[in-house]
Design a protein around this motif. Structure first.
Motif: not given
Ligand SMILES: Cc1cc2nc3c(=O)[nH]c(=O)nc-3n(C[C@H](O)[C@H](O)[C@H](O)COP(=O)(O)O)c2cc1C
Length: 199
Positions: A42-43, A46-51, A74-76, A83-86
């Motif tokens: 996800t993002c 702040d836009g940082t990628p998160s996996v 949680g963060r998700k 930002e729903p794109r994942a």
């Protein structure tokens, strides 16, 4: 590699797509499958990628979605609200298949999707959703979270959510000594495009 050693999907786009969904469906039931745990991207806000790794809980090839369970605290959920794109990544070394799926994530918390998923969870799995405070909260001590005694089997339900990814793009990669096979499937406005790519 002998001719017989090639899987039926090797040079067949339709069969490759069918194999991708079949492997994902198997991953839901089969803990030993390389697709039982997937990596969800996800993002951050702040836009940082998160996996992170998540257990694959349900797949619907006809509708084109897959789902995992998560904690509303949680963060998700916050990331997806912004930002729903994942994306989901999965690799099964035994099958030599990598899948990269992209789409729109939806959080289900108070609806039938969440109720049905919660009803299928076992008490052991529910414990994660009973921990206080919520995931990611800093602790003074490593075991500083509180797990309340649960006389009520539905304790934690309020923190439980389903994250469903509606897939719009699926990238297939099959590794083979005789030549890798890579393909891209995209869905848009009711139509589907499929193409081989240079691996
Ligand atoms: C094997 C494994 C399975 C996991 N399954 C899930 C899961 O199904 N759902 C989930 O929210 N987190 C799961 N986690 C924890 C996540 O990887 C992650 O640490 C946690 O969800 C917090 O992520 P977040 O702060 O980005 O929301 C799993 C971790 C591992 C190692």
């Amino acid at each position: 590699m002998s001719e017989d050693a090639f899987p039926a999907f090797y040079d067949d786009l339709e069969a490759s797509l069918a194999e991708a969904w079949r492997r994902l469906e198997d991953g839901v039931k089969n803990r030993k499958s390389g697709f039982h745990c997937v990596q969800l991207g996800t993002c951050e806000t702040d836009g940082t990628p998160s996996v992170r790794t998540c257990v694959l809980r349900a797949v619907d090839p006809a509708a084109g979605w897959l789902q995992v369970h998560t904690d509303r605290r949680g963060r998700k959920p916050a990331e997806i609200a912004r930002e729903p794109r994942a994306s989901v990544h999965a690799y099964d070394p035994a099958a030599k298949i990598q899948l990269r799926l992209t789409g729109t994530a939806v959080i289900h918390a108070d609806d039938d999707v969440a109720e049905t998923a919660w009803a299928r969870t076992r008490d052991f799995s529910r414990e994660c959703y009973r921990l206080q405070p919520g995931p990611g909260t800093p602790l003074e001590l490593p075991d500083g979270a509180d797990l309340p005694r649960a006389d009520d089997p539905d304790l934690g339900r309020e923190n439980f959510a389903v994250l469903r990814l509606h897939v719009t793009r699926l990238e297939w990669l099959y590794l083979a000594a005789a030549g890798h096979r890579r393909a891209l499937f995209e869905w848009s406005s009711g139509t589907r495009r499929a193409a081989w790519l240079v691996p």
